[in-house]
Design a protein around this motif. Structure first.
Motif, mmCIF file in Angstrom:
data_model
loop_
_atom_site.group_PDB
_atom_site.id
_atom_site.type_symbol
_atom_site.label_atom_id
_atom_site.label_comp_id
_atom_site.label_asym_id
_atom_site.label_seq_id
_atom_site.Cartn_x
_atom_site.Cartn_y
_atom_site.Cartn_z
ATOM 1 N N UNK A 125 -65.628 65.258 -13.992
ATOM 2 C CA UNK A 125 -64.311 65.891 -14.023
ATOM 3 C C UNK A 125 -63.402 65.150 -14.998
ATOM 4 N N UNK A 126 -63.436 63.828 -14.970
ATOM 5 C CA UNK A 126 -62.557 63.047 -15.845
ATOM 6 C C UNK A 126 -62.960 63.227 -17.309
ATOM 7 N N UNK A 127 -64.271 63.273 -17.548
ATOM 8 C CA UNK A 127 -64.748 63.519 -18.916
ATOM 9 C C UNK A 127 -64.344 64.907 -19.402
ATOM 10 N N UNK A 128 -64.433 65.858 -18.489
ATOM 11 C CA UNK A 128 -64.053 67.232 -18.832
ATOM 12 C C UNK A 128 -62.596 67.300 -19.288
ATOM 13 N N UNK A 129 -61.747 66.547 -18.610
ATOM 14 C CA UNK A 129 -60.334 66.525 -18.998
ATOM 15 C C UNK A 129 -60.182 66.041 -20.439
ATOM 16 N N UNK A 156 -57.095 57.002 -14.359
ATOM 17 C CA UNK A 156 -58.172 56.815 -13.387
ATOM 18 C C UNK A 156 -59.384 56.160 -14.043
ATOM 19 N N UNK A 157 -59.656 56.544 -15.280
ATOM 20 C CA UNK A 157 -60.766 55.901 -15.986
ATOM 21 C C UNK A 157 -60.471 54.423 -16.216
ATOM 22 N N UNK A 158 -59.197 54.107 -16.369
ATOM 23 C CA UNK A 158 -58.824 52.697 -16.541
ATOM 24 C C UNK A 158 -59.207 51.880 -15.304
ATOM 25 N N UNK A 159 -59.036 52.462 -14.104
ATOM 26 C CA UNK A 159 -59.481 51.777 -12.877
ATOM 27 C C UNK A 159 -60.964 51.493 -12.950
ATOM 28 N N UNK A 160 -61.735 52.520 -13.375
ATOM 29 C CA UNK A 160 -63.183 52.384 -13.444
ATOM 30 C C UNK A 160 -63.559 51.309 -14.465
ATOM 31 N N UNK A 161 -62.815 51.276 -15.582
ATOM 32 C CA UNK A 161 -63.092 50.311 -16.647
ATOM 33 C C UNK A 161 -62.822 48.891 -16.198
#
Lengths: 302, 283
Positions: free
Chosen positions: A63-67, A94-99
């Motif tokens: 979903x995040x990649x789709x955005x 949100x990707x920053x959290x994952x990173x």
């Protein structure tokens, strides 16, 4: 032991319902119809331990990649609206959290996610929607390098992040310049990063010229935070023998002549770094007065 | 400095932002078997008189655009496949770790990798392709039509033709990237598919034990992967990959169904999957 349970709703219960909402939003990310609100709400909650849930629940990474990928058509030609920019920046947050999370960082890198943000970094539109997009994307890379993990630097050095950061340092907004310089600083502080940048004269001079232009700009519009990163980059470059010799020839005068004493008066560590830098260069100069051209690195400027 | 808070841009009423133009091409229609078929779709605007002066000029345009494709196809396609497949491989393995149906996994992998590869190809190639078309046309017109139209006519015609046709050329490169990526992801996931098939033939159900135990340890029940197929509301994310491929018109459910891989097309499992040497031989 003395606190009485609140008559209406006790904090534990409240926390539980908050948690349940977080779970619900995570599940709502996968569905395009419910995603937008979920992105907005979750991006406010990112201090909690979201990353493992975000990465490992079904469809959330997709979903995040789709955005991200879905706004590519709005990058060329540049038509990104404020609404689109806010939305994709929530996904980037949100990707920053994952990173930044140790449990998800490796998978994040192996999945090559940073490469999907690079096209945003090379945009040049001055519209605010693009400024925020660049800044937020840099924030993700900044969060990665902040972890001081070798794997991050190794990953970044196989990609085109250095030239992207340099061009933002040349022409970005003040905030973007600061984050971009921070990323270069972190790369330089790593042993492999320093030798990568000093490996060829072209790479070194690209970095040195960019830093030099920033110093000249900073002399006109002082910014203590940006100056700190610039000085740290110079100091680190001076750890490399060849770069030290070349810098002896091309360090901007403003760093030697007290231009920044006012700007640095409250910043002891940067003042110290600057002194160390000058000392390193002067020692380098007295040790060997050879023409830098003969040691494989010609002076800048001429 | 990296803790940049998520911005909240106000919508600026003074800022006039035109939406990106609607995509002209459907994924289904773009024929990638050879460039000749694409050349019939090239746009030759009627406001450039010299284009229509004689039939040889269309050939000049076709050749210049063909040369652009030859120049850019390989690097753009290679990069797109490399990145899109690495991403898809990671995420599909994780999302389908507890799903024993290799056909569902494979369909999702194709939908995802097509979308990512097409997006990557567009963002990597579009500007360069437009620039190269314009340069190639400029050179070709200068050589063939010297002195007939003026320099500035040639210049503006080259730019206009590039703008009119870049989307078509890009769609061609994007679709090749996407279709090759689908083949490549089959290769990379072939062992995963095979393991599932074998488990079923042996009467058991495939489950990735490591991921199962990680999920049970670390993920709260409501967001945990469940054994078996994911619920439709979550699987929707993969259908969305199929529906909205960047740069192309939205696909209908009927179109999407045409791209669902058939089980019998599955390539034989790659005995060297995940082995460096298989990568080298595949180049």
């Amino acid at each position: 032991m003395s606190a009485q349970p609140s008559p209406c709703i006790n904090p534990q219960q409240q926390q539980q319902t908050e948690q349940e909402k977080v779970y619900q939003w995570i599940n709502e990310l996968a569905n395009p119809d419910t995603r937008e609100t979920a992105l907005l709400e979750l991006s406010k909650k990112r201090e909690t331990d979201l990353a493992p849930m975000l990465w490992n629940s079904f469809g959330t990474a997709c979903a995040l990649l789709q955005e991200i990928v879905s706004i590519y058509p709005s990058i060329m030609p540049p038509t990104l609206t404020a609404h689109q920019s806010n939305r994709v920046c929530n996904a980037l947050a949100l990707l920053q959290c994952v990173a930044s999370h140790p449990e998800t960082r490796t998978a994040f890198l192996q999945a090559q996610i940073p490469l999907y943000l690079y096209p945003f970094l090379s945009t040049t539109s001055k519209a605010r929607s693009f400024e925020y997009l660049r800044l937020t994307s840099l924030g993700v890379i900044g969060a990665l390098v902040k972890t001081d993990e070798q794997e991050v630097i190794t990953f970044l050095l196989t990609t085109e992040i250095v030239p992207l950061c340099l061009s933002i340092m040349d022409s970005g907004s003040d905030l973007s310049k600061t984050v971009a310089t921070f990323i270069i600083q972190k790369i330089l502080l790593d042993e492999s990063g320093l030798s990568y940048i000093c490996q060829t004269y072209e790479r070194f001079s690209h970095v040195a010229i960019t830093l030099g232009k920033m110093v000249i700009h900073l002399a006109k519009e002082p910014d203590a935070r940006l100056l700190k990163h610039v000085v740290r980059c110079y100091l680190r470059l001076s750890d490399n023998t060849r770069a030290r010799k070349a810098l002896g020839q091309c360090l901007p005068d403003q760093l030697r002549d007290g231009t920044f004493s006012l700007c640095l008066q409250d910043d002891k560590s940067t003042k110290l770094w600057l002194q160390m830098l000058i000392k390193n260069l002067d020692i380098g100069a007295t040790q060997q007065q050879a023409d830098p051209r003969q040691i494989g690195m010609s002076p800048l400027g001429s | 400095p990296s803790s940049v808070s998520s911005p909240n841009l106000p919508t600026d009423p003074g800022q006039v932002v035109l939406p990106p133009p609607e995509p002209r091409y459907s994924y289904l229609e773009v024929n990638v078997t050879n460039f000749q078929l694409i050349s019939q779709q090239l746009v030759l605007p009627s406001n450039i008189p010299f284009l229509h002066a004689n039939p040889g000029i269309k050939l000049i345009v076709v050749n210049a655009i063909e040369r652009t494709i030859t120049d850019w196809l390989q690097p753009v396609v290679d990069r797109s496949i490399r990145i899109a497949c690495a991403t898809t491989e990671q995420i599909i393995r994780k999302d389908f770790a507890l799903d024993g149906d290799e056909n569902r996994m494979r369909t999702a992998a194709h939908q995802m990798v097509r979308n990512l590869a097409a997006g990557m190809a567009m963002i990597t190639g579009k500007d360069e392709i437009a620039r190269t078309i314009s340069q190639n046309l400029h050179k070709a017109f200068m050589a063939a039509l010297a002195g007939v139209p003026s320099m500035s006519e040639i210049q503006s015609a080259s730019v206009q033709l590039a703008n009119e046709n870049v989307e078509l050329v890009c769609a061609f490169v994007q679709k090749i990237s996407a279709e090759k990526s689908a083949l490549e992801i089959d290769r990379r996931l072939s062992t995963d598919f095979e393991t599932r098939k074998i488990a079923r033939e042996e009467g058991s159900r495939f489950v990735d034990a490591n991921i199962l135990s990680y999920q049970q340890d670390r993920l709260p029940e409501p967001v945990r992967l469940k054994v078996g197929p994911a619920p439709a509301t979550l699987y929707a994310v993969y259908s969305e990959f199929a529906r909205s491929i960047p740069g192309f018109q939205q696909m209908s459910d009927r179109d999407i169904a045409m791209f669902v891989p058939k089980p019998q097309d599955l390539p034989p499992p790659n005995v060297f999957a995940n082995d460096e040497s298989s990568m080298v031989y595949a180049e």
